[in-house]
Design a protein around this motif. Structure first.
Motif, PDB file in Angstrom:
ATOM      1  N   PRO A  68      46.329 -30.453 -57.470  1.00 41.81           N
ATOM      2  CA  PRO A  68      45.854 -31.001 -56.200  1.00 41.81           C
ATOM      3  C   PRO A  68      44.328 -31.032 -56.119  1.00 41.81           C
ATOM      4  O   PRO A  68      43.648 -30.170 -56.681  1.00 41.81           O
ATOM      5  CB  PRO A  68      46.435 -30.027 -55.162  1.00 41.81           C
ATOM      6  CG  PRO A  68      47.600 -29.386 -55.835  1.00 41.81           C
ATOM      7  CD  PRO A  68      47.214 -29.284 -57.277  1.00 41.81           C
ATOM      8  N   VAL A  69      43.834 -32.034 -55.426  1.00 45.37           N
ATOM      9  CA  VAL A  69      42.394 -32.168 -55.180  1.00 45.37           C
ATOM     10  C   VAL A  69      42.192 -32.447 -53.694  1.00 45.37           C
ATOM     11  O   VAL A  69      43.092 -32.952 -53.021  1.00 45.37           O
ATOM     12  CB  VAL A  69      41.766 -33.307 -56.023  1.00 45.37           C
ATOM     13  CG1 VAL A  69      41.873 -32.993 -57.511  1.00 45.37           C
ATOM     14  CG2 VAL A  69      42.429 -34.643 -55.719  1.00 45.37           C
ATOM     15  N   ALA A  70      41.006 -32.114 -53.190  1.00 45.43           N
ATOM     16  CA  ALA A  70      40.711 -32.372 -51.783  1.00 45.43           C
ATOM     17  C   ALA A  70      40.621 -33.865 -51.522  1.00 45.43           C
ATOM     18  O   ALA A  70      41.059 -34.365 -50.479  1.00 45.43           O
ATOM     19  CB  ALA A  70      39.418 -31.670 -51.374  1.00 45.43           C
ATOM     20  N   GLU A  71      40.055 -34.571 -52.481  1.00 47.21           N
ATOM     21  CA  GLU A  71      39.924 -36.021 -52.391  1.00 47.21           C
ATOM     22  C   GLU A  71      39.615 -36.557 -53.776  1.00 47.21           C
ATOM     23  O   GLU A  71      39.167 -35.821 -54.658  1.00 47.21           O
ATOM     24  CB  GLU A  71      38.818 -36.428 -51.407  1.00 47.21           C
ATOM     25  CG  GLU A  71      37.445 -35.890 -51.776  1.00 47.21           C
ATOM     26  CD  GLU A  71      36.379 -36.263 -50.762  1.00 47.21           C
ATOM     27  OE1 GLU A  71      36.704 -36.995 -49.819  1.00 47.21           O
ATOM     28  OE2 GLU A  71      35.233 -35.823 -50.913  1.00 47.21           O
ATOM     29  N   HIS A 122      36.961 -31.490 -59.826  1.00 48.91           N
ATOM     30  CA  HIS A 122      37.024 -30.602 -58.665  1.00 48.91           C
ATOM     31  C   HIS A 122      38.473 -30.473 -58.187  1.00 48.91           C
ATOM     32  O   HIS A 122      39.083 -31.465 -57.791  1.00 48.91           O
ATOM     33  CB  HIS A 122      36.133 -31.134 -57.542  1.00 48.91           C
ATOM     34  CG  HIS A 122      34.683 -31.217 -57.911  1.00 48.91           C
ATOM     35  ND1 HIS A 122      34.169 -32.288 -58.615  1.00 48.91           N
ATOM     36  CD2 HIS A 122      33.648 -30.360 -57.690  1.00 48.91           C
ATOM     37  CE1 HIS A 122      32.869 -32.093 -58.813  1.00 48.91           C
ATOM     38  NE2 HIS A 122      32.532 -30.926 -58.259  1.00 48.91           N
ATOM     39  N   PHE A 123      38.997 -29.258 -58.230  1.00 52.37           N
ATOM     40  CA  PHE A 123      40.383 -28.984 -57.860  1.00 52.37           C
ATOM     41  C   PHE A 123      40.426 -27.908 -56.778  1.00 52.37           C
ATOM     42  O   PHE A 123      39.465 -27.173 -56.578  1.00 52.37           O
ATOM     43  CB  PHE A 123      41.177 -28.534 -59.095  1.00 52.37           C
ATOM     44  CG  PHE A 123      41.290 -29.588 -60.165  1.00 52.37           C
ATOM     45  CD1 PHE A 123      42.380 -30.440 -60.208  1.00 52.37           C
ATOM     46  CD2 PHE A 123      40.297 -29.733 -61.123  1.00 52.37           C
ATOM     47  CE1 PHE A 123      42.485 -31.421 -61.184  1.00 52.37           C
ATOM     48  CE2 PHE A 123      40.384 -30.704 -62.117  1.00 52.37           C
ATOM     49  CZ  PHE A 123      41.484 -31.550 -62.134  1.00 52.37           C
ATOM     50  N   ILE A 124      41.563 -27.812 -56.109  1.00 52.34           N
ATOM     51  CA  ILE A 124      41.704 -26.866 -55.002  1.00 52.34           C
ATOM     52  C   ILE A 124      42.845 -25.888 -55.248  1.00 52.34           C
ATOM     53  O   ILE A 124      43.462 -25.385 -54.311  1.00 52.34           O
ATOM     54  CB  ILE A 124      41.898 -27.605 -53.658  1.00 52.34           C
ATOM     55  CG1 ILE A 124      43.118 -28.550 -53.715  1.00 52.34           C
ATOM     56  CG2 ILE A 124      40.649 -28.365 -53.272  1.00 52.34           C
ATOM     57  CD1 ILE A 124      43.464 -29.179 -52.368  1.00 52.34           C
ATOM     58  N   GLY A 125      43.102 -25.569 -56.515  1.00 52.95           N
ATOM     59  CA  GLY A 125      44.156 -24.617 -56.821  1.00 52.95           C
ATOM     60  C   GLY A 125      45.526 -25.206 -56.579  1.00 52.95           C
ATOM     61  O   GLY A 125      45.834 -26.311 -57.011  1.00 52.95           O
ATOM     62  N   GLY A 126      46.359 -24.466 -55.838  1.00 50.58           N
ATOM     63  CA  GLY A 126      47.698 -24.962 -55.542  1.00 50.58           C
ATOM     64  C   GLY A 126      48.616 -24.872 -56.744  1.00 50.58           C
ATOM     65  O   GLY A 126      48.397 -24.084 -57.666  1.00 50.58           O
ATOM     66  N   ASP A 157      40.112 -23.709 -62.006  1.00 51.65           N
ATOM     67  CA  ASP A 157      40.379 -24.094 -60.623  1.00 51.65           C
ATOM     68  C   ASP A 157      41.653 -24.897 -60.442  1.00 51.65           C
ATOM     69  O   ASP A 157      42.209 -24.940 -59.346  1.00 51.65           O
ATOM     70  CB  ASP A 157      39.200 -24.933 -60.076  1.00 51.65           C
ATOM     71  CG  ASP A 157      37.861 -24.232 -60.249  1.00 51.65           C
ATOM     72  OD1 ASP A 157      37.820 -23.010 -60.039  1.00 51.65           O
ATOM     73  OD2 ASP A 157      36.880 -24.911 -60.594  1.00 51.65           O
ATOM     74  N   CYS A 158      42.120 -25.553 -61.488  1.00 53.89           N
ATOM     75  CA  CYS A 158      43.252 -26.479 -61.352  1.00 53.89           C
ATOM     76  C   CYS A 158      44.584 -25.736 -61.381  1.00 53.89           C
ATOM     77  O   CYS A 158      44.668 -24.569 -61.785  1.00 53.89           O
ATOM     78  CB  CYS A 158      43.197 -27.535 -62.451  1.00 53.89           C
ATOM     79  SG  CYS A 158      43.366 -26.869 -64.117  1.00 53.89           S
ATOM     80  N   GLY A 209      37.411 -28.205 -64.900  1.00 54.07           N
ATOM     81  CA  GLY A 209      37.966 -27.462 -63.782  1.00 54.07           C
ATOM     82  C   GLY A 209      39.069 -26.527 -64.246  1.00 54.07           C
ATOM     83  O   GLY A 209      40.058 -26.316 -63.534  1.00 54.07           O
TER      84      GLY A 209
END
Length: 216
Positions: free
Chosen positions: A182-185, A26-30, A102-103, A99
């Protein structure tokens, strides 16, 4: 403790990054700054290799269309894997296995071509080239975690199909699609444990002494 040991704080940081490394999905882009990516790849390049053959080759995937094609290969293998799993097929299809779209960064880690000429340390164990590349990937993984970035190793693909897509020479072989960013957590435990797919075994069950199966 020897005179060559690092400080207590440095040792604690090392053991912490090892224990908190996770195979992220699970990634948050960036983005990953170029100098940081270079630092991570340099860490990978410092890995040990049998006979100093340095069999690793890293391909940075900056083309979004190419990313999509790689993701398509992974999806094809995901379906085939589900079919091979039989009764666990539906359970497997619910898992997030990559991911790629998403990464922040996608890297393909591959074994170089012409590896057969490297005999030192590989005459009886030719797979040590793969072990060497795996060490490089682990270095990258640990460095990424220390920098606060997540990384996931995707192995669901048909190697020759990916090799053809990326123009690898004959004899070279892709081993991993690496999702980085980056990841949220970070997962508090391996994702497959959290999802109920598998359970971890304690070291005590995997450690023998002198003979296979003999516990210390």
């Amino acid at each position: 403790m020897t005179d060559q040991a690092y400080s207590e704080a440095e040792r604690a940081a090392l053991y912490r990054v090892i224990s908190e490394r996770r195979d992220m999905r699970h990634f948050i882009g960036g983005s990953v700054a170029p100098e940081l990516l270079a630092r991570l790849l340099e860490a990978a390049h410092h890995a040990p290799s049998v006979g100093l053959m340095q069999p690793w080759r890293f391909i940075r995937i900056s083309d979004r269309d190419l990313r999509g094609k790689i993701q398509g290969l992974v999806e094809e293998e995901r379906v085939r894997t589900a079919e091979a799993l039989g009764e666990r097929s539906d359970e497997f299809m619910k898992l997030k296995v990559e991911g790629i779209n998403d990464c922040a960064e996608v890297l393909v880690a591959a074994l170089m071509d012409d590896r057969e000429r490297h005999i030192f340390g590989r005459r009886t164990l030719p797979e040590m080239d793969m072990a060497s590349l795996s060490c490089a990937i682990q270095n990258l993984w640990l460095a990424a975690r220390a920098e606060g970035l997540g990384m996931g190793w995707v192995s669901l693909f048909e190697p020759q199909a990916l090799a053809d897509l990326l123009g690898l020479p004959a004899g070279a072989k892709p081993l991993a699609v690496l999702c980085l960013g980056p990841v949220a957590e970070f997962y508090p435990a391996p994702m497959l444990v959290l999802e109920g797919w598998a359970t971890e075994r304690p070291l005590s069950e995997l450690l023998y002494e002198n003979q296979w199966g003999v516990k210390p």
